[in-house]
Design an enzyme around this catalytic site. Sequence first.
Site, PDB file in Angstrom:
ATOM      1  N   CYS A 122      -7.237   6.690  -4.579  1.00  0.00           N
ATOM      2  CA  CYS A 122      -7.006   5.307  -5.017  1.00  0.00           C
ATOM      3  C   CYS A 122      -8.290   4.586  -5.444  1.00  0.00           C
ATOM      4  O   CYS A 122      -8.224   3.496  -6.009  1.00  0.00           O
ATOM      5  CB  CYS A 122      -6.303   4.520  -3.917  1.00  0.00           C
ATOM      6  SG  CYS A 122      -4.793   5.329  -3.403  1.00  0.00           S
ATOM      7  N   HIS A 255      -7.476  -2.703  -5.068  1.00  0.00           N
ATOM      8  CA  HIS A 255      -6.445  -1.665  -5.141  1.00  0.00           C
ATOM      9  C   HIS A 255      -5.160  -2.232  -4.554  1.00  0.00           C
ATOM     10  O   HIS A 255      -5.165  -2.853  -3.480  1.00  0.00           O
ATOM     11  CB  HIS A 255      -6.909  -0.436  -4.355  1.00  0.00           C
ATOM     12  CG  HIS A 255      -5.824   0.567  -4.149  1.00  0.00           C
ATOM     13  ND1 HIS A 255      -5.010   0.974  -5.172  1.00  0.00           N
ATOM     14  CD2 HIS A 255      -5.417   1.217  -3.039  1.00  0.00           C
ATOM     15  CE1 HIS A 255      -4.143   1.849  -4.693  1.00  0.00           C
ATOM     16  NE2 HIS A 255      -4.361   2.007  -3.400  1.00  0.00           N
ATOM     17  N   ASN A 285       2.282   0.989  -4.793  1.00  0.00           N
ATOM     18  CA  ASN A 285       0.918   1.517  -4.840  1.00  0.00           C
ATOM     19  C   ASN A 285       0.881   2.661  -5.862  1.00  0.00           C
ATOM     20  O   ASN A 285       1.470   3.715  -5.636  1.00  0.00           O
ATOM     21  CB  ASN A 285       0.554   2.017  -3.437  1.00  0.00           C
ATOM     22  CG  ASN A 285      -0.821   2.655  -3.365  1.00  0.00           C
ATOM     23  OD1 ASN A 285      -1.446   2.928  -4.381  1.00  0.00           O
ATOM     24  ND2 ASN A 285      -1.286   2.906  -2.154  1.00  0.00           N
TER      25      ASN A 285
HETATM   26  N1  ACO Z   1      11.363   1.252   7.210  1.00  0.00           N
HETATM   27  C1  ACO Z   1      11.636   0.870   8.469  1.00  0.00           C
HETATM   28  N2  ACO Z   1      10.871   1.178   9.504  1.00  0.00           N
HETATM   29  C2  ACO Z   1       9.759   1.897   9.265  1.00  0.00           C
HETATM   30  C3  ACO Z   1       9.394   2.319   7.975  1.00  0.00           C
HETATM   31  C4  ACO Z   1      10.265   1.984   6.932  1.00  0.00           C
HETATM   32  N3  ACO Z   1      10.009   2.331   5.651  1.00  0.00           N
HETATM   33  N4  ACO Z   1       8.234   3.008   8.051  1.00  0.00           N
HETATM   34  C5  ACO Z   1       7.867   3.015   9.338  1.00  0.00           C
HETATM   35  N5  ACO Z   1       8.773   2.347  10.068  1.00  0.00           N
HETATM   36  C6  ACO Z   1       8.792   2.110  11.509  1.00  0.00           C
HETATM   37  C7  ACO Z   1       8.040   3.175  12.280  1.00  0.00           C
HETATM   38  O1  ACO Z   1       8.898   4.276  12.522  1.00  0.00           O
HETATM   39  C8  ACO Z   1       7.693   2.418  13.536  1.00  0.00           C
HETATM   40  O2  ACO Z   1       8.840   2.375  14.348  1.00  0.00           O
HETATM   41  P1  ACO Z   1       8.689   2.583  15.948  1.00  0.00           P
HETATM   42  O3  ACO Z   1       7.845   1.423  16.402  1.00  0.00           O
HETATM   43  O4  ACO Z   1      10.107   2.539  16.403  1.00  0.00           O
HETATM   44  O5  ACO Z   1       8.020   3.913  16.096  1.00  0.00           O
HETATM   45  C9  ACO Z   1       7.441   1.000  13.048  1.00  0.00           C
HETATM   46  O6  ACO Z   1       8.072   0.895  11.756  1.00  0.00           O
HETATM   47  C10 ACO Z   1       5.983   0.663  12.906  1.00  0.00           C
HETATM   48  O7  ACO Z   1       5.362   1.710  12.189  1.00  0.00           O
HETATM   49  P2  ACO Z   1       3.860   1.613  11.813  1.00  0.00           P
HETATM   50  O8  ACO Z   1       3.468   2.815  10.991  1.00  0.00           O
HETATM   51  O9  ACO Z   1       3.066   1.319  13.033  1.00  0.00           O
HETATM   52  O10 ACO Z   1       3.903   0.321  10.861  1.00  0.00           O
HETATM   53  P3  ACO Z   1       2.738  -0.550  10.336  1.00  0.00           P
HETATM   54  O11 ACO Z   1       2.915  -1.943  10.703  1.00  0.00           O
HETATM   55  O12 ACO Z   1       1.393   0.099  10.580  1.00  0.00           O
HETATM   56  O13 ACO Z   1       3.006  -0.477   8.770  1.00  0.00           O
HETATM   57  C11 ACO Z   1       2.175   0.628   6.843  1.00  0.00           C
HETATM   58  C12 ACO Z   1       2.984   0.758   8.106  1.00  0.00           C
HETATM   59  C13 ACO Z   1       2.875  -0.331   5.916  1.00  0.00           C
HETATM   60  C14 ACO Z   1       2.099   2.010   6.177  1.00  0.00           C
HETATM   61  C15 ACO Z   1       0.777   0.104   7.183  1.00  0.00           C
HETATM   62  O14 ACO Z   1       0.205   0.847   8.199  1.00  0.00           O
HETATM   63  C16 ACO Z   1      -0.128   0.123   6.005  1.00  0.00           C
HETATM   64  O15 ACO Z   1       0.103  -0.546   5.028  1.00  0.00           O
HETATM   65  N6  ACO Z   1      -1.217   0.883   6.082  1.00  0.00           N
HETATM   66  C17 ACO Z   1      -2.120   1.012   4.965  1.00  0.00           C
HETATM   67  C18 ACO Z   1      -1.526   2.003   4.060  1.00  0.00           C
HETATM   68  C19 ACO Z   1      -2.180   1.971   2.765  1.00  0.00           C
HETATM   69  O16 ACO Z   1      -2.624   0.958   2.305  1.00  0.00           O
HETATM   70  N7  ACO Z   1      -2.213   3.144   2.172  1.00  0.00           N
HETATM   71  C20 ACO Z   1      -2.726   3.335   0.925  1.00  0.00           C
HETATM   72  C21 ACO Z   1      -4.221   3.117   0.829  1.00  0.00           C
HETATM   73  S1  ACO Z   1      -5.024   4.346   0.074  1.00  0.00           S
HETATM   74  C22 ACO Z   1      -4.059   4.852  -1.080  1.00  0.00           C
HETATM   75  O17 ACO Z   1      -3.553   4.008  -1.777  1.00  0.00           O
HETATM   76  C23 ACO Z   1      -3.734   6.284  -1.305  1.00  0.00           C
END
Ligand code: ACO
Length: 328
Positions: A122, A255, A285
């Site tokens: 990214c 990004h 993304n």
């Molecule tokens: N729908 C519903 N529930 C979901 C989903 C979904 N799509 N995905 C995960 N969950 C659930 C999980 O199972 C978990 O449930 P649990 O508590 O019962 O186990 C709960 O939601 C929380 O999951 P987390 O992974 O802890 O959620 P978080 O608040 O961290 O959000 C996210 C996840 C959106 C991926 C976040 O961590 C994030 O944005 N991280 C950065 C990711 C990013 O920016 N990546 C790209 C950067 S680099 C590049 O672009 C390649």
Amino acid sequence: MTVTARHTRIAGTGSALPPRRLSNADLVRQLAADGIETSDEWIVERTGIRARHFVDAGVNASDLAVQAARHALEAAGCAAEDIDLIIVATSTPDMVFPSTAAIVQRKLGVQGCPVFDVQAVCSGFVYALTVADAMIRTGSADTALVIGAEVFSRILDFKDRGTCVLFGDGAGAVVLRASDTPGIVATDLHADGRHVDILCVPGTVSGGQILGDPLLRMDGQAVFKLAVGVLESSARTVLERTGRRPDQVDWLIPHQANIRIMQATARKLKLPPERLVVTVDAHGNTSAASIPLALDVAVRDGRIREGHTVLLQGVGGGFTWGSVLIDF
Ligand code: ACO
């Protein structure tokens, strides 16, 4: 003897999105058919994403790249034959080799100029822009095409709801020209390979077979924590190098991964939210394509104008990150 400094200016921008648009509701329905549960509320609240575009079978990164390139060439008033350097930032190339840039060169009907891909996930577009800027300033190129193009839909695991709701396909391009007056005023690139495993597609092709897992894997929380810190420090680095303050940035284009990461960066720099260019809601993304896509949107809708200062910031797998500060 008068030495005229060479600088790099953005002469035109362009972008391309595949026509197939999936709203969150569309994706929720599609995933539910395979027993995967998610919701529009969860996706919007955690990421800010409302829709993404996916390519149809047979459409590759080079196809989106060429469309974006043609729009950028038109905006720059430039013919494809004028291009003397093509760099494509992508993590989803058409083939193992040759480079997607070579395929783009053929599709644009030009020959002879150097072409290559940059693979920094990214952060790919800010890496590619930095390389092109250096080549222009040292006289290796006069008119460069720099493209970010991705088809991440090809590497998503649609059984992993934590990742498949986040990404989309698209391409963005800029035409860069050598100039007496500065455009790109500072660049800053970094990587920390200790974090290879938090965001990766670990599989590879070997002996005619896929070895390992060929789909995207991510530790979302680890990525989130690293991203906010490095984006702030890299922004401060390019600003300090040019003796500027954050409030002199007219537009911040980070990004487009997650609205919360973007807003946190703007808050740390004390930039009002109106100066943040946001397209993650409409595109998801799109990895290396996300910054040039957002840039093109803000140029074409008239937000970015001549005289404005724009800060582009990439962050992604590797772990890689960096910034490019530009006077338009
Ligand atoms: N729908 C519903 N529930 C979901 C989903 C979904 N799509 N995905 C995960 N969950 C659930 C999980 O199972 C978990 O449930 P649990 O508590 O019962 O186990 C709960 O939601 C929380 O999951 P987390 O992974 O802890 O959620 P978080 O608040 O961290 O959000 C996210 C996840 C959106 C991926 C976040 O961590 C994030 O944005 N991280 C950065 C990711 C990013 O920016 N990546 C790209 C950067 S680099 C590049 O672009 C390649």
